[in-house]
Design an enzyme around this catalytic site. Structure first.
Site, short mmCIF file in Angstrom:
data_model
loop_
_atom_site.label_atom_id
_atom_site.label_comp_id
_atom_site.label_asym_id
_atom_site.label_seq_id
_atom_site.Cartn_x
_atom_site.Cartn_y
_atom_site.Cartn_z
N HIS A 188 0.83 -1.20 0.00
CA HIS A 188 0.00 0.00 0.00
C HIS A 188 0.86 1.25 0.00
O HIS A 188 1.95 1.27 0.59
CB HIS A 188 -0.96 0.01 1.19
CG HIS A 188 -0.32 -0.22 2.51
ND1 HIS A 188 0.04 -1.47 2.95
CD2 HIS A 188 0.05 0.62 3.49
CE1 HIS A 188 0.59 -1.39 4.15
NE2 HIS A 188 0.63 -0.11 4.50
N HIS A 218 0.80 5.21 1.05
CA HIS A 218 0.12 6.26 1.81
C HIS A 218 0.27 7.58 1.07
O HIS A 218 1.36 7.91 0.60
CB HIS A 218 0.79 6.45 3.18
CG HIS A 218 0.71 5.28 4.10
ND1 HIS A 218 -0.26 5.17 5.07
CD2 HIS A 218 1.50 4.19 4.24
CE1 HIS A 218 -0.06 4.06 5.77
NE2 HIS A 218 1.00 3.44 5.29
#
Ligand code: 5GP
Ligand code: ZN
Length: 141
Positions: free
Chosen positions: A102, A104
């Site tokens: 992921h 951010h």
């Protein structure tokens, strides 16, 4: 890459747990982080499960990355942030808690108190050349 049964982000991709999704494409999904460091903090994930960035096929990473400029622009417009950080943790030593890749996107404002302790160091004599040589060897395959 099959969905991982115990992966919270695979469950978000599958719609098994809810998410505040702002964008979904064939390759990626972007949604609000449930524990934002600042308002509008986004997570961008590949729809397929990979643990670390280097596990991803470059084409799939490129497909995800294509969405980043538009998401960054939207973040600035929506939050009014003066800037933002793009942060991607690989491995628990680097602060990765959810083992599904992921990115951010963290809205920032001057003096918000977020951010790393950035403590640059100096290489001892000769050490940078050793590391450079190792990188070149490894990258040359
Ligand atoms: P990491 O520390 O692994 O880089 O970041 C994981 C991030 O995922 C954290 O910022 C955390 O708040 C977020 N997160 C964990 N579980 C969920 C969830 O179920 N939904 C959403 N939207 N974010 C989550
Ligand atoms: Zn997953």
């Amino acid at each position: 890459m099959a969905a991982e049964p115990n992966c919270v982000f695979c469950k978000i991709v599958a719609g098994e747990i809810p998410s505040a999704t702002v964008l979904r494409t064939e390759a990626c999904q972007a949604f609000l982080d449930i524990g934002p460091l600042s308002e509008g903090h986004l997570l961008v994930i590949p729809v397929k499960h990979y643990t670390r960035m280097e596990d991803m096929p470059p084409e799939e990473l490129a497909q995800l990355s294509r969405e980043l400029p538009g998401l960054g622009r939207a973040l600035v417009e929506v939050t009014g942030a003066a800037g933002y950080n793009l942060l991607q943790n690989n491995g628990s030593a680097a602060g990765q808690e959810v083992t599904h890749v992921h990115f951010h996107l963290i809205p920032r404002s001057t003096g918000d108190g977020l951010g790393y302790r950035w403590r640059p160091q100096a290489y001892p004599e000769g050490r940078a050349d050793q590391i450079l040589a190792r990188y070149r060897d490894v990258l040359a395959g």
